[in-house]
Design a protein around this motif. Structure first.
Motif, mmCIF file in Angstrom:
data_model
loop_
_atom_site.group_PDB
_atom_site.id
_atom_site.type_symbol
_atom_site.label_atom_id
_atom_site.label_comp_id
_atom_site.label_asym_id
_atom_site.label_seq_id
_atom_site.Cartn_x
_atom_site.Cartn_y
_atom_site.Cartn_z
ATOM 1 N N PHE A 32 46.658 35.228 41.871
ATOM 2 C CA PHE A 32 45.666 36.297 41.932
ATOM 3 C C PHE A 32 44.264 35.749 42.210
ATOM 4 O O PHE A 32 43.960 34.593 41.884
ATOM 5 C CB PHE A 32 45.633 37.084 40.614
ATOM 6 N N ALA A 33 43.435 36.618 42.778
ATOM 7 C CA ALA A 33 42.005 36.368 42.994
ATOM 8 C C ALA A 33 41.774 35.044 43.725
ATOM 9 O O ALA A 33 42.420 34.797 44.745
ATOM 10 C CB ALA A 33 41.256 36.455 41.670
ATOM 11 N N SER A 34 40.895 34.184 43.206
ATOM 12 C CA SER A 34 40.549 32.966 43.946
ATOM 13 C C SER A 34 41.744 32.022 44.091
ATOM 14 O O SER A 34 41.819 31.255 45.056
ATOM 15 C CB SER A 34 39.386 32.242 43.261
ATOM 16 N N PHE A 41 46.158 32.415 37.770
ATOM 17 C CA PHE A 41 44.942 33.147 38.115
ATOM 18 C C PHE A 41 43.730 32.534 37.427
ATOM 19 O O PHE A 41 43.864 31.853 36.413
ATOM 20 C CB PHE A 41 45.082 34.635 37.765
ATOM 21 N N PRO A 79 40.092 32.438 35.226
ATOM 22 C CA PRO A 79 39.654 33.171 34.028
ATOM 23 C C PRO A 79 39.205 34.584 34.426
ATOM 24 O O PRO A 79 38.603 34.767 35.484
ATOM 25 C CB PRO A 79 38.489 32.334 33.519
ATOM 26 N N VAL A 80 39.518 35.565 33.576
ATOM 27 C CA VAL A 80 39.349 36.966 33.971
ATOM 28 C C VAL A 80 37.889 37.422 33.912
ATOM 29 O O VAL A 80 37.085 36.874 33.157
ATOM 30 C CB VAL A 80 40.236 37.878 33.095
ATOM 31 N N THR A 81 37.555 38.423 34.725
ATOM 32 C CA THR A 81 36.169 38.893 34.818
ATOM 33 C C THR A 81 36.079 40.423 34.879
ATOM 34 O O THR A 81 35.245 40.981 35.585
ATOM 35 C CB THR A 81 35.479 38.287 36.067
ATOM 36 N N GLY A 82 36.949 41.102 34.149
ATOM 37 C CA GLY A 82 36.904 42.566 34.151
ATOM 38 C C GLY A 82 35.868 43.110 33.186
ATOM 39 O O GLY A 82 35.017 42.376 32.690
#
Lengths: 83, 156
Positions: A6-8, A77, A79-82
């Motif tokens: 996921f993401a980057s 993924f 670290p999350v940033t929501g």
């Protein structure tokens, strides 16, 4: 085994999903990361720095010694940033 | 209740539903997260929120269950959006309803702090200089850490 990025991490690996034939000697998360790094330079670079990503096994956060098997869904993924 | 959705939500209507018909609720505390137009020294034109379908719902349900274990709550709500959002758009709503204000306020803080460090969402910003993934902030980890149960005291 199904592996999701996921993401980057997806940008770095170049795909959001890959299905791999899990070698029998790969028994936990750490061994899987080591094995993926050996596959090609793209995986090696994406998974080089352990502080830059988190791992989930079957949609739960997992530590490096968490066991893995062919039927698992593994995700890598950042670290999350929501929120 | 957990909802992960692309669409916007009506804060007033959602909060009203949380306590409707339940005379045990003495207070509702809520937090609404919005898209800002600045990040550091860059201007943000929009952002895209990506998530991990399945794991997102699981993690949010865990966070909610933990809040309900720790505080005497009548109801909780987490709504988180995904997709492309522009400045001033709503991103997230968390709310907690309880008989008294302290539990509602604390649980609401806990829910948003925990969500920011545990729920698998990622923001990608569109700025003047191109698009970039937002990096996790240490201050968010610190905010979540204050809710961690102290193992020494938990053992007492």
């Amino acid at each position: 085994m199904r592996i999701l990025y996921f993401a980057s991490l997806r940008d770095k690996v170049g795909t959001g999903q890959e299905d791999i034939a899990l070698p029998s000697e790969v028994g936990n998360v750490q061994a899987l990361i080591d094995w993926l790094r050996e596959q090609d330079e793209t995986h090696a670079a994406a998974l080089a720095d352990m502080s830059m990503f988190r791992v989930a096994v079957n949609q739960e956060y997992a530590q490096l010694d968490h066991p893995v098997s062919a039927s698992d869904e593994i995700a890598f993924f950042p670290p999350v940033t929501g929120g | 209740m957990i909802r992960v959705q692309r669409e916007d939500f009506d804060v007033g209507a959602e909060l009203e539903k949380l306590s409707a018909g339940n005379p045990k609720v003495g207070g509702v505390c809520s937090f609404v997260g919005l898209v800002r137009d600045v990040a550091g020294d860059a201007t943000v034109g929009a952002m895209t929120l990506e998530h991990y379908p399945g794991m997102t719902e699981k993690q949010l349900a865990k966070i909610e269950a933990e809040a309900r274990e720790r505080w005497p709550l009548e109801a909780t709500l987490i709504i988180h959006r995904y997709g492309r959002l522009e400045p001033c758009d709503r991103i997230v709503l968390v709310a907690a309803a309880s008989a008294h204000r302290q539990a509602a306020i604390e649980a609401c803080s806990f829910l948003i702090d925990w969500l920011k460090t545990q729920a698998p969402f990622w923001k990608r910003e569109e700025t003047d200089g191109g698009t970039r993934w937002v990096e996790a902030r240490e201050s968010d980890d610190a905010a979540a850490a204050r809710w961690r149960t102290d193992p020494d005291r938990a053992a007492e």
